[in-house]
Design an enzyme around this catalytic site. Structure first.
Site, mmCIF file in Angstrom:
data_model
loop_
_atom_site.group_PDB
_atom_site.id
_atom_site.type_symbol
_atom_site.label_atom_id
_atom_site.label_comp_id
_atom_site.label_asym_id
_atom_site.label_seq_id
_atom_site.Cartn_x
_atom_site.Cartn_y
_atom_site.Cartn_z
ATOM 1 N N GLY A 61 36.431 40.363 41.218
ATOM 2 C CA GLY A 61 36.759 41.572 41.868
ATOM 3 C C GLY A 61 35.611 41.876 42.848
ATOM 4 O O GLY A 61 34.595 41.545 42.697
ATOM 5 N N GLY A 67 43.170 43.840 35.894
ATOM 6 C CA GLY A 67 44.171 42.471 36.428
ATOM 7 C C GLY A 67 44.607 42.938 37.860
ATOM 8 O O GLY A 67 45.397 42.074 38.210
ATOM 9 N N GLU A 113 40.069 36.874 31.970
ATOM 10 C CA GLU A 113 39.326 38.017 31.663
ATOM 11 C C GLU A 113 39.289 38.193 30.567
ATOM 12 O O GLU A 113 38.344 38.370 29.603
ATOM 13 C CB GLU A 113 39.429 39.137 32.917
ATOM 14 C CG GLU A 113 39.154 38.778 34.255
ATOM 15 C CD GLU A 113 39.656 40.111 35.107
ATOM 16 O OE1 GLU A 113 38.954 40.036 36.021
ATOM 17 O OE2 GLU A 113 40.569 40.725 34.787
HETATM 18 O O1 LIG Z 1 40.543 43.031 36.944
HETATM 19 C C1 LIG Z 1 40.039 42.828 37.863
HETATM 20 C C2 LIG Z 1 40.777 41.286 38.369
HETATM 21 O O2 LIG Z 1 41.511 40.692 37.633
HETATM 22 C C3 LIG Z 1 39.154 43.515 38.405
HETATM 23 O O3 LIG Z 1 38.257 43.662 37.640
HETATM 24 C C4 LIG Z 1 39.787 44.791 38.633
HETATM 25 O O4 LIG Z 1 40.705 44.589 39.429
HETATM 26 C C5 LIG Z 1 38.673 45.528 39.161
HETATM 27 O O5 LIG Z 1 38.358 45.293 41.052
HETATM 28 P P1 LIG Z 1 37.499 45.906 41.911
HETATM 29 O O6 LIG Z 1 36.121 45.866 41.315
HETATM 30 O O7 LIG Z 1 37.562 45.078 43.129
HETATM 31 O O8 LIG Z 1 37.932 47.302 41.970
#
Ligand SMILES: O=C(CO)[C@H](O)[C@H](O)COP(=O)(O)O
Length: 273
Positions: A67, A137, A145
């Site tokens: 992410g 997610g 993860e």
């Molecule tokens: O769980 C995730 C990916 O599956 C990410 O960690 C979550 O969506 C947060 O993302 P971002 O840091 O872009 O806000």
């Protein structure tokens, strides 16, 4: 990019560390307060990520999250490796995207088959409740993860303050559930029915600007659950989702985070379990 670090760091469960608050001037005329520093969301994410990398030590096996926030932590780990400040790191990426990023930075990679215990995992989150339960997610990588972060001795979550919610589902954004593609509508309907008392709506995730189903790194689909109301007992909700045939995993990460680093306008808060 230069980082405008916040003016203090607050740890809720251990010592309170306050920095840069005292004036260094010895003059009797009080100096004016410093002008407020307004940070962008990207800067907040980077600040949280860099703080988390302070937990990394040479020789560790690291879970590398996915992410836009985790990306900064991986960048920083790569930088410290190149500077020789970190040595003998092995990274276990939580997605193909992270695998690519880590490879491009020269971070040595492995997997859970070779390293079944991970020393430290660092990852972002979509929601964090007051008990450090998470929704993850929305980037689509929840299964890998959960496997890697679940195998970690320490799991450090990095977020900007917009991710803090009073209860899981409280952002009214999607709670993802990874399902097998076979008869996905049937599974989506059953998921929606499970939470009808909470006003749940289940939607298949599609790619942006397309009706094509989003396909995970594990060749599965994702159903997004939207709740109008609090779903109550999270462990009961987790059990009932996982009991449905067709479900692979859900995005509630209950009792998994050891530490959550929250970057906000006023500073960094470190919350420990
Ligand atoms: O769980 C995730 C990916 O599956 C990410 O960690 C979550 O969506 C947060 O993302 P971002 O840091 O872009 O806000």
């Amino acid at each position: 990019m230069a980082i405008a670090f916040p003016r203090f760091v607050r740890s809720e469960s251990s010592a309170i560390e306050e920095a840069n608050m005292a004036s260094s001037s010895s003059s009797s005329v009080p100096s004016p307060p410093p002008p407020p520093v307004f940070l962008t969301q990207e800067e907040l994410k980077q600040i949280a990520a860099y703080k988390a990398v302070e937990f990394v030590e040479s020789g560790m096996v690291l879970g590398l999250g996915t992410g836009s926030t985790a990306k900064y932590a991986i960048e920083r780990i790569g930088e410290l490796l190149h500077q020789g400040k970190l040595k003998n790191i092995v990274g276990i990426p939580t997605s193909k995207q992270t695998h690519e990023q880590a490879l491009s930075l020269g971070i040595p990679l492995s997997d859970l088959d070779s390293h079944s215990i991970v020393d430290l995992a660092i990852d972002g989150a979509d929601e964090v409740d007051p008990y450090l339960n998470l929704v993850k997610g929305r980037g689509g990588s929840l299964l890998r993860e959960k496997m890697i972060e679940g195998a970690s001795r320490k799991f450090v979550v990095i977020v900007d303050e917009s991710k803090m919610v009073p209860y899981i589902g409280g952002s009214h954004l999607a709670m993802p559930v990874e399902i097998v593609p076979f008869c996905w509508k049937f599974t989506a309907e059953r998921l929606q029915r499970l939470f009808e008392d909470s006003g749940c709506v289940a939607k298949l995730r599609t790619y942006k600007d397309s009706d094509e189903p989003f396909v995970t790194d594990n060749a599965n689909y994702i159903v997004e659950l939207y709740f109008e109301k609090d779903i109550g007992d999270l462990n009961a909700a987790s059990d009932s989702i996982l009991r449905l045939p067709g479900v692979v995993e859900h995005g509630m990460f209950l009792n998994m985070a050891s530490t959550v680093i929250v970057a906000g306008e006023l500073g960094i808060t470190v919350k420990n379990k």
